[in-house]
Design an enzyme around this catalytic site. Sequence first.
Site, short mmCIF file in Angstrom:
data_model
loop_
_atom_site.label_atom_id
_atom_site.label_comp_id
_atom_site.label_asym_id
_atom_site.label_seq_id
_atom_site.Cartn_x
_atom_site.Cartn_y
_atom_site.Cartn_z
N ARG A 181 0.85 -1.21 0.00
CA ARG A 181 0.00 0.00 0.00
C ARG A 181 0.88 1.25 0.00
NH1 ARG A 181 -2.03 1.62 6.03
NH2 ARG A 181 -0.34 0.66 7.21
N GLU B 117 -18.25 4.56 -1.16
CA GLU B 117 -17.47 3.86 -2.19
C GLU B 117 -18.24 3.66 -3.49
OE1 GLU B 117 -15.82 2.97 1.81
OE2 GLU B 117 -17.83 2.87 0.94
N PHE C 232 -14.27 -2.91 0.58
CA PHE C 232 -15.23 -1.91 0.12
C PHE C 232 -15.16 -1.72 -1.40
CE2 PHE C 232 -13.90 -0.13 4.43
CZ PHE C 232 -14.79 -0.96 5.10
N ASP D 259 -7.89 -5.70 12.35
CA ASP D 259 -9.13 -5.10 11.83
C ASP D 259 -10.27 -6.11 11.82
OD1 ASP D 259 -7.78 -2.80 11.50
OD2 ASP D 259 -7.86 -2.73 9.32
N ARG E 196 -1.54 -4.51 3.67
CA ARG E 196 -1.18 -3.64 4.79
C ARG E 196 0.15 -4.05 5.41
NH1 ARG E 196 -4.39 -3.55 10.60
NH2 ARG E 196 -3.11 -1.98 11.63
#
Length: 313
Positions: A10, A58, A83, A117, A167
């Site tokens: 990312r 989104e 998303f 998460d 991530r």
Amino acid sequence: MPEVKKVATRESYGNALAELGREHEDLVVLDADLAAATKTGVFKKEFPKRHIDCGIAECNMMGIAAGIASTGKVPFASSFAMFAAGRAFEQVRNSIGYPHLNVKIGATHAGISVGEDGATHQCSEDIALMRTIPGMTIINPADDVEARAAVRAAYEMEGPVYLRFGRLAAPVINDRPDYQFEIGKGIMLREGTDVTIVATGLCVGFALEAAEKLAACGISAEIINIHTIKPLDAELIVNSAKKTGKVVTAEEHSVIGGLGSAVCDCLCGYESVSICKIGMYDVFGESGSAAELLKKYGLDGQGIYEKVKSFVR
């Protein structure tokens, strides 16, 4: 031994966008209130007039990206994979895929390595969803070098592209002078005779780690890095499968509909080839550190080593 450099893809995405932004004034970046997490904030800081924060919307963002693409500009619509591929699937299909517009989707925080998460944000279904959209190119880079090259290649090609980023910091394995990135072409990282391991994304580095352990056990593993899931490099995979007779796929994604399924589709006509898929086996993830989750679900180097060893013997 020197410490291996690690960079989250990312981060590579954000840096590549900024670099391309200096070269191309038609590049526009959209985000859904996640610029700090997706790293598009790097682009926003340098080119605020070409960055659009669409808010937590989104589906609307994909529609805006489609509209921008229709004017001749090149939009990169960015959000978490859950998303971008999940929440906005209808808009990606109907507003981007159906008219085959030149929209690039930057999907970060893919797979279970999102960690704490939790299951709702650990998207292991996105490749499967995007594979079903006609004309959609899907790229899942393994490291910083490949991710930067992928973003540039996506900009340069015409048509919709789904770019998958992580991530977790991944080891840099492609930092060499002869590295070349080409959409639709896999890369032979290590030749072998006993088994072919076809890996993508974060699992490429783990596959190389597993190959070293397998070699110590007398098993020669051929390692193929498939950064482009669609279109798939069928020629490279078929030739390797014919040589070894055994193929293992490794991905930080569900075994349903992802790289494993694509490889099975590719090899279904070859009865002499045995195939084993490593990935998420029809389960959701859970909250925990990335390292703990990768170990639990057998997606780290040790897990891949153990499954391949068992499969071969």
